[in-house]
Structures are given as C-alpha cells and as structure tokens.
Design a protein around this motif. Structure first.
Motif, mmCIF file in Angstrom:
data_model
loop_
_atom_site.group_PDB
_atom_site.id
_atom_site.type_symbol
_atom_site.label_atom_id
_atom_site.label_comp_id
_atom_site.label_asym_id
_atom_site.label_seq_id
_atom_site.Cartn_x
_atom_site.Cartn_y
_atom_site.Cartn_z
ATOM 1 N N THR A 133 0.560 -0.541 -0.241
ATOM 2 C CA THR A 133 0.299 -0.233 0.043
ATOM 3 C C THR A 133 1.022 0.941 0.174
ATOM 4 O O THR A 133 1.849 1.755 0.760
ATOM 5 N N GLY A 134 -0.165 2.828 -0.700
ATOM 6 C CA GLY A 134 0.758 3.371 -0.541
ATOM 7 C C GLY A 134 0.326 4.567 -1.124
ATOM 8 O O GLY A 134 -1.015 4.583 -1.261
ATOM 9 N N ARG A 135 0.599 6.123 -0.767
ATOM 10 C CA ARG A 135 -0.819 6.920 -1.131
ATOM 11 C C ARG A 135 -0.683 7.582 -3.240
ATOM 12 O O ARG A 135 -1.979 7.492 -3.234
ATOM 13 N N THR A 136 0.616 7.142 -3.504
ATOM 14 C CA THR A 136 0.417 7.038 -5.137
ATOM 15 C C THR A 136 0.716 6.107 -5.926
ATOM 16 O O THR A 136 1.623 5.150 -5.720
ATOM 17 N N GLN A 137 -0.670 5.653 -6.902
ATOM 18 C CA GLN A 137 -0.549 4.379 -7.385
ATOM 19 C C GLN A 137 0.913 4.231 -8.429
ATOM 20 O O GLN A 137 0.807 3.757 -8.630
ATOM 21 N N ASP A 166 -4.920 6.222 1.791
ATOM 22 C CA ASP A 166 -4.556 6.175 2.956
ATOM 23 C C ASP A 166 -4.793 5.201 3.330
ATOM 24 O O ASP A 166 -6.358 5.047 3.949
ATOM 25 N N ILE A 167 -4.545 4.833 4.502
ATOM 26 C CA ILE A 167 -4.507 3.433 5.411
ATOM 27 C C ILE A 167 -4.597 4.210 7.084
ATOM 28 O O ILE A 167 -5.807 3.134 7.089
ATOM 29 N N GLY A 213 -9.417 3.188 2.729
ATOM 30 C CA GLY A 213 -8.251 2.691 2.791
ATOM 31 C C GLY A 213 -8.124 1.596 3.288
ATOM 32 O O GLY A 213 -7.830 0.443 2.742
ATOM 33 N N ARG A 214 -8.252 1.220 4.943
ATOM 34 C CA ARG A 214 -7.928 0.158 5.299
ATOM 35 C C ARG A 214 -9.271 -1.203 4.372
ATOM 36 O O ARG A 214 -8.312 -2.375 4.404
ATOM 37 N N ALA A 215 -10.586 -0.854 4.134
ATOM 38 C CA ALA A 215 -11.639 -1.816 3.118
ATOM 39 C C ALA A 215 -10.578 -2.123 1.996
ATOM 40 O O ALA A 215 -10.836 -3.053 1.693
ATOM 41 N N ALA A 216 -10.327 -1.221 1.588
ATOM 42 C CA ALA A 216 -9.402 -1.378 0.000
ATOM 43 C C ALA A 216 -8.204 -2.709 0.653
ATOM 44 O O ALA A 216 -8.366 -3.250 -0.099
#
Length: 78
Positions: free
Chosen positions: A37-41, A65-66, A71-74
């Motif tokens: 995970t991270g904020r930028t693909q 955004d975790i 973000g956590r659900a994703a």
C-alpha cells in the motif's frame, strides 16, 4: 536463514519507498506474496515491478491512505 514463511501472504503499508519498500523486498526474497500500500499508484507500480523482477512473487498494489476506513477496506478487500 529459513524463516518458514515461503508461500505466505503479507500486507506491507507505505511500501512504495524507503523502509516499507525494503521490508516488502525482504519478505519477497523469502517467498512471501505481497499486498503493498501507499498513497500514489505510480510509485507503488514502480516498487511492485522492482520486487517482481527481482523475486518473482505475486505483488498486488492498493493506492490509498491506510489511516482512513476506506483505505483499510480497500487493502482488506485485496
């Protein structure tokens, strides 16, 4: 050292660069498939390519955004 984790799966947050990326790479070298995970693909995709090219493990990227419920659900959905 064989930690006995080959074939397992791990979620690594903030894994597009720095310590998170190094942690993801270390797990991948031990045969662990990853969700990173991270904020930028764009930076996640670059990190995933580097990890896959070096280790051959499966890497799934989740941008967001975790710290947020979305973000956590994703990440958990991945």
């Amino acid at each position: 050292m064989d930690l006995g984790i080959k074939g397992r799966k791990a979620i690594v947050c903030a894994a597009s660069k720095g310590l998170g990326k190094a942690s993801a790479m270390s797990l991948a070298r031990d045969g662990v498939d990853l969700i990173i995970t991270g904020r930028t693909q764009e930076t996640l995709d670059a990190a995933a390519k580097e990890i896959i090219d070096e280790t051959g493990v499966s890497v799934t990227t989740v941008a967001g955004d975790i710290k947020t419920p979305e973000g956590r659900a994703a990440v958990l959905a991945a």
